[in-house]
Design a protein around this motif. Structure first.
Motif, PDB file in Angstrom:
ATOM      1  N   VAL A  20       0.840  -1.200   0.000  1.00  0.00           N
ATOM      2  CA  VAL A  20       0.000   0.000   0.000  1.00  0.00           C
ATOM      3  C   VAL A  20       0.874   1.249   0.000  1.00  0.00           C
ATOM      4  N   ALA A  21       1.955   1.239   0.785  1.00  0.00           N
ATOM      5  CA  ALA A  21       2.864   2.386   0.831  1.00  0.00           C
ATOM      6  C   ALA A  21       3.509   2.635  -0.531  1.00  0.00           C
ATOM      7  N   ALA A  22       3.687   1.576  -1.319  1.00  0.00           N
ATOM      8  CA  ALA A  22       4.280   1.706  -2.648  1.00  0.00           C
ATOM      9  C   ALA A  22       3.229   2.040  -3.703  1.00  0.00           C
ATOM     10  N   GLY A  23       1.992   2.273  -3.273  1.00  0.00           N
ATOM     11  CA  GLY A  23       0.938   2.653  -4.208  1.00  0.00           C
ATOM     12  C   GLY A  23       0.185   1.490  -4.825  1.00  0.00           C
TER      13      GLY A  23
END
Length: 169
Positions: A86-89
């Protein structure tokens, strides 16, 4: 901590549950809340004590995990992996098992009486039972059915009977 409890005849057949004793920081059975003196809770700690004694933010490096904590370790790895995605999109993974938009679960205090089977290692039997119960709970066309709960219970009962007949043979 929030106490979550069901109050219906299936999980509370004697009607001894106390709904008024459930809520913020409390639930009506031993060990799940701050009830009792500190000394009593030191002698007979419950889940509440295990939670609050970890500090406001638990330091995993101070834990002494055992084989029984294997599921905790697995869940943490999955959560960390998905948080990184999620942090990496990326989109978080979604269950392919959907029932009306919800992930189907089954947690109804069902207990199967599985007897030992001659010539079968007990640990292997436990693993096989766990795999089969998981398959019954998460697989099949019954996930979208209105009577899913009854179908799962029936399938578990049939499985229990099949293992019992194996043991008797």
């Amino acid at each position: 901590m929030i106490g979550w409890r069901h109050f219906h005849p299936e999980v509370n057949p004697r009607g001894i549950g106390k709904e008024e004793d459930c809520g913020l920081e409390k639930v009506d059975f031993y060990g799940q809340g701050a009830g009792g003196s500190f000394e009593e809770r030191q002698r007979l700690p419950g889940d509440y004590d295990a939670i609050v004694t970890q500090r406001p933010i638990a330091l995993h490096g101070l834990e002494h995990l055992t084989y029984c904590d294997k599921g905790v370790v697995m869940l943490r790895k999955l959560l960390r992996r998905d948080i990184r995605k999620v942090a990496a999109g990326e989109e978080p993974p979604r269950s392919t098992l959907r029932s009306g938009g919800a992930i189907p679960t089954y947690c109804h205090d069902t207990v199967l009486a599985i007897p030992p089977i001659a010539g079968v290692d007990d640990l292997e039997l436990q693993e096989e039972v766990g795999r089969r119960v998981t398959e019954i709970v998460i697989s099949g066309d019954h996930h979208a059915a209105d009577d899913r709960h009854d179908i799962v219970r029936k399938l578990l009962s049939e499985y229990e009977s099949s293992v019992a007949s194996q043991a008797a043979a």
